[in-house]
Design an enzyme around this catalytic site. Structure first.
Site, PDB file in Angstrom:
ATOM      1  N   ALA A 219      -3.949  14.765   5.698  1.00 28.32           N
ATOM      2  CA  ALA A 219      -3.655  13.226   6.296  1.00 28.32           C
ATOM      3  C   ALA A 219      -2.813  12.538   5.571  1.00 28.32           C
ATOM      4  O   ALA A 219      -2.641  12.421   4.341  1.00 28.32           O
ATOM      5  CB  ALA A 219      -5.147  12.581   6.273  1.00 28.32           C
TER       6      ALA A 219
ATOM      7  N   HIS B 118     -10.367   1.239   1.774  1.00 30.03           N
ATOM      8  CA  HIS B 118     -10.145   2.306   2.886  1.00 30.03           C
ATOM      9  C   HIS B 118     -11.520   2.161   3.566  1.00 30.03           C
ATOM     10  O   HIS B 118     -12.780   2.422   3.212  1.00 30.03           O
ATOM     11  CB  HIS B 118     -10.033   3.323   2.437  1.00 30.03           C
ATOM     12  CG  HIS B 118      -9.783   4.416   3.383  1.00 30.03           C
ATOM     13  ND1 HIS B 118      -8.682   5.131   3.740  1.00 30.03           N
ATOM     14  CD2 HIS B 118     -10.646   4.767   4.558  1.00 30.03           C
ATOM     15  CE1 HIS B 118      -8.708   5.835   4.665  1.00 30.03           C
ATOM     16  NE2 HIS B 118      -9.884   5.667   5.239  1.00 30.03           N
TER      17      HIS B 118
ATOM     18  N   ARG C 172       2.210   9.554  -5.776  1.00 29.97           N
ATOM     19  CA  ARG C 172       1.911  10.879  -6.364  1.00 29.97           C
ATOM     20  C   ARG C 172       2.130  10.935  -7.733  1.00 29.97           C
ATOM     21  O   ARG C 172       2.482  10.061  -8.316  1.00 29.97           O
ATOM     22  CB  ARG C 172       2.468  11.863  -5.224  1.00 29.97           C
ATOM     23  CG  ARG C 172       2.104  11.963  -4.034  1.00 29.97           C
ATOM     24  CD  ARG C 172       0.673  11.663  -3.488  1.00 29.97           C
ATOM     25  NE  ARG C 172       0.606  11.918  -1.920  1.00 29.97           N
ATOM     26  CZ  ARG C 172      -0.338  11.436  -1.261  1.00 29.97           C
ATOM     27  NH1 ARG C 172      -1.387  10.623  -1.913  1.00 29.97           N
ATOM     28  NH2 ARG C 172      -0.495  11.672  -0.083  1.00 29.97           N
TER      29      ARG C 172
ATOM     30  N   HIS D 291       1.403   5.187  -1.815  1.00 34.20           N
ATOM     31  CA  HIS D 291       1.367   6.426  -2.354  1.00 34.20           C
ATOM     32  C   HIS D 291       2.530   7.025  -2.971  1.00 34.20           C
ATOM     33  O   HIS D 291       3.396   7.486  -2.498  1.00 34.20           O
ATOM     34  CB  HIS D 291       0.527   7.498  -1.551  1.00 34.20           C
ATOM     35  CG  HIS D 291      -0.747   7.213  -0.834  1.00 34.20           C
ATOM     36  ND1 HIS D 291      -1.861   7.110  -1.556  1.00 34.20           N
ATOM     37  CD2 HIS D 291      -1.010   6.320   0.333  1.00 34.20           C
ATOM     38  CE1 HIS D 291      -2.938   6.605  -0.777  1.00 34.20           C
ATOM     39  NE2 HIS D 291      -2.310   5.948   0.257  1.00 34.20           N
TER      40      HIS D 291
ATOM     41  N   HIS E  22       0.965  -1.180   0.116  1.00 32.93           N
ATOM     42  CA  HIS E  22      -0.023   0.115  -0.031  1.00 32.93           C
ATOM     43  C   HIS E  22       1.085   1.283  -0.120  1.00 32.93           C
ATOM     44  O   HIS E  22       1.375   1.531   1.029  1.00 32.93           O
ATOM     45  CB  HIS E  22      -0.891   0.030   1.214  1.00 32.93           C
ATOM     46  CG  HIS E  22      -1.988   0.991   1.379  1.00 32.93           C
ATOM     47  ND1 HIS E  22      -3.084   0.928   1.562  1.00 32.93           N
ATOM     48  CD2 HIS E  22      -1.642   2.624   0.995  1.00 32.93           C
ATOM     49  CE1 HIS E  22      -3.760   2.094   1.639  1.00 32.93           C
ATOM     50  NE2 HIS E  22      -3.000   3.099   1.131  1.00 32.93           N
TER      51      HIS E  22
ATOM     52  N   ASP F 164       1.352   2.468   3.514  1.00 32.30           N
ATOM     53  CA  ASP F 164       0.542   3.796   3.561  1.00 32.30           C
ATOM     54  C   ASP F 164       1.321   5.011   3.766  1.00 32.30           C
ATOM     55  O   ASP F 164       0.780   5.918   4.110  1.00 32.30           O
ATOM     56  CB  ASP F 164      -0.481   3.639   4.602  1.00 32.30           C
ATOM     57  CG  ASP F 164      -1.672   4.804   4.029  1.00 32.30           C
ATOM     58  OD1 ASP F 164      -1.591   5.052   2.884  1.00 32.30           O
ATOM     59  OD2 ASP F 164      -2.627   4.933   5.071  1.00 32.30           O
TER      60      ASP F 164
ATOM     61  N   ASN G 155      -5.088   7.364  -5.923  1.00 34.09           N
ATOM     62  CA  ASN G 155      -5.760   8.338  -5.518  1.00 34.09           C
ATOM     63  C   ASN G 155      -4.998   9.594  -5.909  1.00 34.09           C
ATOM     64  O   ASN G 155      -4.906  10.496  -5.342  1.00 34.09           O
ATOM     65  CB  ASN G 155      -6.247   8.370  -4.274  1.00 34.09           C
ATOM     66  CG  ASN G 155      -4.957   8.540  -3.236  1.00 34.09           C
ATOM     67  OD1 ASN G 155      -3.982   7.892  -3.567  1.00 34.09           O
ATOM     68  ND2 ASN G 155      -5.105   8.780  -1.978  1.00 34.09           N
TER      69      ASN G 155
ATOM     70  N   LYS H  33      -9.248  -0.313  -6.000  1.00 33.30           N
ATOM     71  CA  LYS H  33      -9.030   0.352  -4.524  1.00 33.30           C
ATOM     72  C   LYS H  33     -10.553   0.663  -4.418  1.00 33.30           C
ATOM     73  O   LYS H  33     -10.794   1.813  -5.279  1.00 33.30           O
ATOM     74  CB  LYS H  33      -7.775   1.298  -4.629  1.00 33.30           C
ATOM     75  CG  LYS H  33      -7.961   2.107  -3.191  1.00 33.30           C
ATOM     76  CD  LYS H  33      -7.671   1.110  -2.109  1.00 33.30           C
ATOM     77  CE  LYS H  33      -7.898   1.915  -0.658  1.00 33.30           C
ATOM     78  NZ  LYS H  33      -6.886   2.881  -0.287  1.00 33.30           N
TER      79      LYS H  33
ATOM     80  N   HIS I 247      -4.734  -0.636   5.447  1.00 36.16           N
ATOM     81  CA  HIS I 247      -4.271  -0.121   6.784  1.00 36.16           C
ATOM     82  C   HIS I 247      -5.137  -0.213   7.929  1.00 36.16           C
ATOM     83  O   HIS I 247      -5.683   0.678   8.751  1.00 36.16           O
ATOM     84  CB  HIS I 247      -3.957   1.437   6.578  1.00 36.16           C
ATOM     85  CG  HIS I 247      -4.996   2.102   5.679  1.00 36.16           C
ATOM     86  ND1 HIS I 247      -6.260   2.003   6.212  1.00 36.16           N
ATOM     87  CD2 HIS I 247      -4.931   3.162   4.814  1.00 36.16           C
ATOM     88  CE1 HIS I 247      -7.087   2.674   5.134  1.00 36.16           C
ATOM     89  NE2 HIS I 247      -6.236   3.427   4.456  1.00 36.16           N
TER      90      HIS I 247
HETATM   91  C1  NCD Z   1      -3.592   8.681   2.315  1.00 40.71           C
HETATM   92  C2  NCD Z   1      -3.124   9.902   1.212  1.00 40.71           C
HETATM   93  O1  NCD Z   1      -2.643  10.937   1.671  1.00 40.71           O
HETATM   94  O2  NCD Z   1      -3.254   9.616   0.046  1.00 40.71           O
HETATM   95  N1  NCD Z   1      -3.544   9.490   3.379  1.00 40.71           N
HETATM   96  C3  NCD Z   1      -3.779   8.656   4.709  1.00 40.71           C
HETATM   97  O3  NCD Z   1      -3.891   9.591   5.682  1.00 40.71           O
HETATM   98  N2  NCD Z   1      -3.639   7.497   4.910  1.00 40.71           N
HETATM   99  C4  NCD Z   1      -4.930   8.235   1.902  1.00 40.71           C
HETATM  100  C5  NCD Z   1      -5.361   6.991   2.508  1.00 40.71           C
HETATM  101  O4  NCD Z   1      -4.642   5.814   2.139  1.00 40.71           O
HETATM  102  O5  NCD Z   1      -6.461   6.962   3.036  1.00 40.71           O
HETATM  103 ZN    ZN Z   2      -3.172   5.138   1.549  1.00 43.29          ZN
HETATM  104 ZN    ZN Z   3      -6.793   4.939   2.998  1.00 45.44          ZN
END
Ligand code: NCD
Ligand code: ZN
Ligand code: ZN
Length: 338
Positions: free
Chosen positions: A256, A134, A16, A14, A12, A240, A40, A95, A168
């Site tokens: 977040a 999620h 970007r 991110h 998992h 994550d 995302n 997802k 997560h």
């Molecule tokens: C993640 C993000 O910033 O893309 N943020 C997070 O707090 N975990 C999104 C997610 O995994 O929910």
């Molecule tokens: Zn995430």
């Molecule tokens: Zn998430």
């Protein structure tokens, strides 16, 4: 004594896009063999062309490393079986985000009407495409994940052949659900093994530890540690790691996400060693994921760690990592990529 780990996987992640992608992708790619890449972006990845184009941007950003990006699409109940068949070979999972629950999830699912979801989820289960979720409702923030367990149960019973990954997880309720339904699995982050809500908001507010789902109670962290440290076969590591620029974290309206990718394996090694379960780290970090995502190709990579102090940088590009400016106990001393 050195510790050797083979083909670590981050299930998992991110990465970007654009400058942020160039900053963070190499940090994962030099250590991990592969990662499930979250969709995302703005707009979210929801067509085959977007998926392929994003995959090539990731490969470009990780050039020189042996690293497999396992691509995902952003779930939409309008995906047809024909569409999923056409993208199946490029796709590792889909997802699902509840609408508006986390970063860039506005186009997610609202209401969880099983009949609305049925055609897409049936096609996914026929094509053996795992569903990553999620799992939070929009109730009181500390109860959101526990409230979502009934939705996991509804999905698991209506689609018994669909592999459902509770992403997560942060609560003992989710840990308990794992053993109730054969087709439920979970990822666990590093930060949820480390911290509770006290670390986020018990003293001065710590924006770099603020994430969704929010860290919970000591007994929840205990439940996560129990299954992670013994490498319960239905749990796997998913960092994550969710980078945001410093100004978006240290601001009124903090984004977040915790950025852990560059030091995740070092700190996992410290934690598993501290709890005398280091022999289970290989399964938590790779073996279990290989069994759960049974048809992924995994590049060979070996990393060697030693108990040797490592000073975590204050920033990587414009992103502040967990433990910024602090010293952690383990360092990666060797990387072998084939
Ligand atoms: C993640 C993000 O910033 O893309 N943020 C997070 O707090 N975990 C999104 C997610 O995994 O929910
Ligand atoms: Zn995430
Ligand atoms: Zn998430």
């Amino acid at each position: 004594m050195s510790i050797t780990l083979d083909s670590p996987l981050d299930m998992h992640l991110h990465l970007r896009d654009e400058n942020m992608l160039s900053t963070v992708a190499p940090l994962s790619a030099k250590t991990f063999s592969g990662a499930i890449i979250m969709p995302n972006l703005v707009p979210p990845i929801s067509t085959k062309d977007e998926l392929l184009a994003y995959k090539s941007r990731i490969l470009e950003a990780t050039k020189g490393h042996t690293f497999k990006p396992y691509m995902t699409l952003f779930f939409k109940p309008t995906y047809t079986k024909e569409f999923l068949e056409s993208v199946r070979d490029e796709l590792t999972a889909i997802k699902l985000y509840p609408a508006g629950i986390t970063t860039n999830s506005e186009g997610g699912v609202a209401g969880f009407d099983v009949e609305e979801l049925r055609p897409t989820l049936t096609a996914m289960s026929e094509l053996d495409i795992p569903l990553c979720v999620h799992g939070e409702t929009n109730g009181f923030v500390m109860d959101r994940e526990a409230e979502f367990v009934s939705i996991y149960e509804m999905l698991a019973t209506n689609f018994p052949k669909l592999k459902i990954i509770m992403e997560h997880i942060t609560t003992k309720e989710s840990v308990e659900a794992l053993d109730k339904f054969e087709n439920l699995y979970a990822t666990i982050t590093l930060h949820h093994l480390l911290i509770t809500l006290d670390d986020v908001a018990g003293g001065m507010l710590q924006p770099h530890l603020f994430c969704k789902p929010i860290a919970k109670r000591p007994q929840d962290r205990e439940a996560l540690r129990r299954v992670a440290f013994k490498a319960h076969p239905k749990v796997m590591f998913g960092s994550d790691s969710a980078p945001h620029p410093q100004h978006a974290k240290e601001s009124c309206g903090c984004a977040a996400g915790v950025f852990t990718a560059p030091i995740a394996i070092q700190v996992l090694t410290e934690l598993f060693t501290q709890y005398s379960t280091i022999e289970n780290l290989q399964a938590f970090l790779s073996g279990n994921a290989q069994n759960i995502y049974s048809n992924i190709e995994i590049p060979k990579k070996t990393i060697v760690l030693e108990k040797e102090a490592f000073l975590v940088p204050n920033k990587y590009g414009d992103v502040v990592p967990i433990y910024a400016g602090e010293t952690i106990k383990y360092s990666i001393i060797e990387r072998k990529e084939i």
